[in-house]
Scaffold this motif. Sequence first.
Motif, PDB file in Angstrom:
ATOM      1  N   ILE A   1       0.842  -1.195   0.000  1.00 13.85           N
ATOM      2  CA  ILE A   1       0.000   0.000   0.000  1.00 13.85           C
ATOM      3  C   ILE A   1       0.879   1.248   0.000  1.00 13.85           C
ATOM      4  N   SER A   2       0.776   2.047  -1.044  1.00  8.03           N
ATOM      5  CA  SER A   2       1.489   3.315  -1.099  1.00  8.03           C
ATOM      6  C   SER A   2       0.659   4.382  -0.381  1.00  8.03           C
TER       7      SER A   2
ATOM      8  N   THR B   1      -2.334 -11.657   4.026  1.00  6.39           N
ATOM      9  CA  THR B   1      -1.748 -11.889   5.348  1.00  6.39           C
ATOM     10  C   THR B   1      -0.579 -10.965   5.646  1.00  6.39           C
ATOM     11  N   GLU B   2      -0.115 -10.227   4.642  1.00  5.03           N
ATOM     12  CA  GLU B   2       0.989  -9.299   4.847  1.00  5.03           C
ATOM     13  C   GLU B   2       0.698  -7.994   4.133  1.00  5.03           C
ATOM     14  N   ILE B   3       0.896  -6.886   4.833  1.00  6.88           N
ATOM     15  CA  ILE B   3       0.704  -5.558   4.272  1.00  6.88           C
ATOM     16  C   ILE B   3       2.013  -4.794   4.426  1.00  6.88           C
ATOM     17  N   ARG B   4       2.515  -4.264   3.331  1.00 14.00           N
ATOM     18  CA  ARG B   4       3.723  -3.436   3.363  1.00 14.00           C
ATOM     19  C   ARG B   4       3.323  -2.008   3.003  1.00 14.00           C
TER      20      ARG B   4
ATOM     21  N   GLU C   1       0.482  -9.207   9.062  1.00 17.78           N
ATOM     22  CA  GLU C   1       1.745  -8.607   9.468  1.00 17.78           C
ATOM     23  C   GLU C   1       1.888  -7.304   8.687  1.00 17.78           C
ATOM     24  N   VAL C   2       2.177  -6.232   9.388  1.00 17.20           N
ATOM     25  CA  VAL C   2       2.320  -4.930   8.750  1.00 17.20           C
ATOM     26  C   VAL C   2       3.768  -4.478   8.876  1.00 17.20           C
TER      27      VAL C   2
END
Length: 364
Positions: free
Chosen positions: A18-19, A64-67, A97-98
């Motif tokens: 996510i920008s 399951t993962e957000i960057r 997980e963030v």
Amino acid sequence: MTEQLVDRFGRVHRDLRISLTDRCSLRCTYCMPADGVPWLARSTMLSTEEIVHVARVGVSLGITEIRLTGGEPLLRVDIVDVVRRLTALTGPAGSPEVSLTTNALRLPGLASDLKDAGLSRVNISLDTLDRAKFLELTRRDKLVETLAGIAAADAAGLHPVKINAVAMRGVNDDEVVALTRFAVDRGYQMRFIEQMPLDAGHTWDRKQMVTQAEILERLTAEFTLTEVPGRGAAPAELWTVDGGPATVGVIASVTQPFCGACDRLRLTADGQLRACLFSQTETNVRDLLRGSSDAPDAAALGIGPGQAVRIGATAPERPAPAAADVDAALADAYRRCLAGKKAGHDIDDPSFLQPDRPMSAIGG
């Protein structure tokens, strides 16, 4: 919603990048020109509520993962709240997980709060340990501040601290060993990235790119490297350094593409879903969220280069679609975005076209 996000090649997508903004406090030569690039219109950028809404539907579909990326995501004044709200989401696999990719300049004042909000770890850009070269590369004399930010992330427990360097011929390729030793000595994970055709000026030249083979040649002259098995969908191929536990990685998107295991989707700061960094098409979710209506009040979105991004304004009063209908439309948008995902990015294909958006506008 319990359906997985699976594309036509059977790849299950669990990672959402996510920008939060296309703005940045540096002007790295391989990313943008000295005077920056045309910024996204303030009114088009997603509010925090909108970002969380898109992420919530994604998590319900198996993300399951957000960057969090940018631009520079720490320029957003509500970054701690964004992290707290995203880590509170739940789906079939629990909470995501963030993590966050950053230039680290604002970490000294934010690292502890981000950790308390649930941030798991950080990826920090550091292309050189030489102050003069850092100034030349980023057009900002901020090496000391960057190193302070890295130390702050470590002290706050944002582990593993991953250090990313874009390897550039004649620029910093002579620092491959020094950067690795810097990271190993401090317990960080060093990762080198092959330069990709994502610069705003479209000046990328494959012949000038430092390849994974060249990086490994320099490293093996100094260290004993042992390949780490079980890479999975991770973009970096890892090797232990001198028997471990320290590792060094290379993200070889150009010479050793890992598209066959890609599990990533991207959401731009202006609300467009992208199936690949190099996509030529996007799926508009901003209009779904806003009912194809006008954007939030631009006066409430005060953004300036190098300044904190004041995003989060509420859209003017208007009839809103039913929540269930919006959720269903967003889930369909995820699936439509994946339907167009190619088997690979085709950088080596003669028909390859660099995306119109630079990396700063797509999100890393």
